[in-house]
Design an enzyme around this catalytic site. Structure first.
Site, PDB file in Angstrom:
ATOM      1  N   GLU A  95       4.594   0.898  12.304  1.00 45.83           N
ATOM      2  CA  GLU A  95       3.554   0.920  13.337  1.00 45.83           C
ATOM      3  C   GLU A  95       3.809  -0.132  14.407  1.00 45.83           C
ATOM      4  O   GLU A  95       3.911  -1.328  14.095  1.00 45.83           O
ATOM      5  CB  GLU A  95       2.177   0.699  12.705  1.00 45.83           C
ATOM      6  CG  GLU A  95       1.048   0.796  13.719  1.00 45.83           C
ATOM      7  CD  GLU A  95      -0.317   0.850  13.069  1.00 45.83           C
ATOM      8  OE1 GLU A  95      -1.303   0.535  13.760  1.00 45.83           O
ATOM      9  OE2 GLU A  95      -0.413   1.208  11.878  1.00 45.83           O
ATOM     10  N   LYS A 273      -8.569  -1.314   7.200  1.00 40.51           N
ATOM     11  CA  LYS A 273      -7.254  -0.736   7.469  1.00 40.51           C
ATOM     12  C   LYS A 273      -6.435  -1.693   8.335  1.00 40.51           C
ATOM     13  O   LYS A 273      -5.221  -1.855   8.134  1.00 40.51           O
ATOM     14  CB  LYS A 273      -7.399   0.619   8.158  1.00 40.51           C
ATOM     15  CG  LYS A 273      -6.086   1.387   8.325  1.00 40.51           C
ATOM     16  CD  LYS A 273      -5.373   1.112   9.625  1.00 40.51           C
ATOM     17  CE  LYS A 273      -4.082   1.927   9.746  1.00 40.51           C
ATOM     18  NZ  LYS A 273      -3.323   1.592  10.955  1.00 40.51           N
ATOM     19  N   ASP A 289       4.139  -3.426  -5.036  1.00 39.68           N
ATOM     20  CA  ASP A 289       3.464  -2.134  -5.136  1.00 39.68           C
ATOM     21  C   ASP A 289       2.342  -2.043  -4.105  1.00 39.68           C
ATOM     22  O   ASP A 289       1.247  -2.584  -4.308  1.00 39.68           O
ATOM     23  CB  ASP A 289       2.911  -1.962  -6.556  1.00 39.68           C
ATOM     24  CG  ASP A 289       2.378  -0.561  -6.829  1.00 39.68           C
ATOM     25  OD1 ASP A 289       2.048   0.157  -5.869  1.00 39.68           O
ATOM     26  OD2 ASP A 289       2.295  -0.182  -8.009  1.00 39.68           O
ATOM     27  N   HIS A 387      -1.498  -1.857  22.093  1.00 36.82           N
ATOM     28  CA  HIS A 387      -0.879  -0.924  21.159  1.00 36.82           C
ATOM     29  C   HIS A 387      -0.055   0.125  21.890  1.00 36.82           C
ATOM     30  O   HIS A 387       1.071   0.432  21.508  1.00 36.82           O
ATOM     31  CB  HIS A 387      -1.958  -0.250  20.322  1.00 36.82           C
ATOM     32  CG  HIS A 387      -1.419   0.695  19.297  1.00 36.82           C
ATOM     33  ND1 HIS A 387      -0.858   0.267  18.113  1.00 36.82           N
ATOM     34  CD2 HIS A 387      -1.339   2.044  19.292  1.00 36.82           C
ATOM     35  CE1 HIS A 387      -0.475   1.314  17.410  1.00 36.82           C
ATOM     36  NE2 HIS A 387      -0.741   2.394  18.100  1.00 36.82           N
TER      37      HIS A 387
END
Length: 435
Positions: A95, A273, A289, A387
């Site tokens: 991202e 998130k 993990d 972004h």
């Protein structure tokens, strides 16, 4: 060509994570800066090249039915100071803006002392479910009375873990009211030291199952760890000066934005998130993990009965922003991909950590930095401006731009026009090539 000079170990004692202008350097120049300011050697970085990293042969030993490997960009977040120590933070993510945003937030926190972290220790729990118990309450008492014997039996399963200071340290017994019946669920509490711990606690749980079934006078079924690692918490906090953020209004806006995430699960989902953008990138880079860590974080977000934010933002008496976070962080330095994957080994070495708890604390600091960066963008120009300027480069490449000049020209035009779309990128690229 003469080899580039690299500093000796003694010269590296005084290193810094404040690597300004890193984004403007070539990949080779960035690597030079990393070697000069971290514990890695120049030869360590060879595994970052696709030809020398994880190959198909190695991958075939890691998972089943291997047909290839997937490359993920690995970058370095700069400017981090954690508990007074400068550290370069490896991040694996696809991202755009994540690494740049975390680095910028770390730079702001740096001026007020950086991140301060702590953790509760590497303690995990396994669950052994007992079904068809006629007297659940009495069974609970019998199991608790046998707790010393159960702990001793568990430690006989893994003497190596006990020898390094870990091992089973206790049990809990829960009565879980379900639709079918009341289940007796034994929680085996284990100090797993520098491992993530899944294999250790699962092995112990399976070994104890027959003894537990006999004591409870029922039949054991599930015997597995819980990813709700609420005994293995990592915490981070930082002060972000108002002047560095953009003033008092920006601080107030961030506090209001965080308050909405605390009160509204729809906002909390996106807020958290953003935290995992930072956390997952470091977890992935170090071969840990990601699913276990994210499951732990989201379960912690509902610890009070409703889904909420796992971070907090407040204004102190000086008018500066104070941020804090607490999440379960089940990561390890031994076993699994952390030891097998060559890039994961490099990433761990880059951080300079010696324990799993230290790694966990750096990870939550990265999550908090990323969280602050997203809230600041939302509280000022909006999330899209920063972004999309980075995303535009990906769109330019997808449209066929190949050189650095073409990519920059196409991306810049799209951002200026506020039309970051592939069809527009293709049109601009055609114009650039005609010119």
């Amino acid at each position: 060509m003469c080899p580039r000079p690299y500093p000796s170990e003694q010269e590296r004692i005084m290193v810094t994570s404040r690597l300004s202008g890193l984004k403007d350097l070539t990949v080779e120049e960035r690597r030079d800066r990393i070697v000069a300011n971290s514990p890695v050697e120049v030869e360590d970085l060879a595994v970052l090249d696709p030809a020398d990293g994880l190959g198909v042969a190695e991958a075939d030993h890691m998972v089943e039915n291997v047909i290839g490997v997937l490359g993920i960009p690995v970058g370095v977040a700069a400017n981090f100071t954690v508990n007074g120590r400068d550290v370069l933070v490896p991040m694996a993510t696809e991202e755009p803006s994540v690494i740049a945003a975390a680095s910028n937030a770390a730079r702001i926190a740096r001026s007020a002392g950086g991140f301060h972290t702590s953790s509760s220790g590497p303690v995990m729990r396994a669950q052994i479910q007992v079904i068809d118990v006629v007297d659940p309450n009495a069974a609970k008492m019998r199991l608790l009375q046998a707790s010393d014997d159960l702990v001793a039996a568990a430690n006989e399963v893994d003497p190596m873990l006990v020898s390094v200071g870990g091992g089973a340290i206790g049990i809990e017994v829960h009565l879980v009211e379900a639709a079918e019946q009341t289940y007796v669920v034994v929680h085996l509490i284990v100090d797993v030291r520098d491992a993530m711990g899944a294999n250790a606690v699962n092995t112990m749980a399976e070994a104890l199952a027959p003894q537990i079934a006999e004591i409870a006078q029922g039949r054991t079924l599930m015997r597995i760890l819980s990813n709700k690692a609420d005994l293995r918490l990592a915490r981070a906090s930082a002060v972000f000066p108002a002047a560095e953020l953009g003033g008092e209004q920006v601080v107030d806006n961030i506090v209001h934005s965080a308050a909405l995430a605390d009160a509204d699960p729809y906002r909390a989902a996106t807020h958290n998130k953003g935290i995992t953008n930072g956390i997952t990138a470091v977890v992935l880079a170090t071969g840990n993990d990601t699913r276990a860590v994210e499951a732990g974080l989201h379960s912690h977000a509902v610890r009070d009965g409703r889904y909420s934010s796992v971070s907090r933002f407040e204004k102190n008496r000086d008018g500066d922003l104070v941020a804090s976070i607490e999440v379960p962080m089940a990561v390890g330095l031994v076993g699994g991909a952390t030891k097998v994957h060559p890039v994961a080994r490099l990433a761990v070495k880059m951080t300079g950590v010696t324990t799993a708890s230290e790694l966990a604390e750096i990870i939550v600091a990265a999550g908090l930095a990323q969280n602050l960066a997203a809230l600041r963008a939302l509280a000022t120009e909006g999330i899209q401006q920063g972004h999309m300027s980075l995303h535009a480069r990906n769109i330019a490449v997808a449209a066929g731009a190949t050189t650095a000049e073409e990519i920059a020209a196409v991306a810049t035009r799209m951002v200026e026009e506020k039309k970051v779309r592939q069809e527009r990128a293709e049109e601009i690229l055609a114009e650039v090539r005609r010119d």
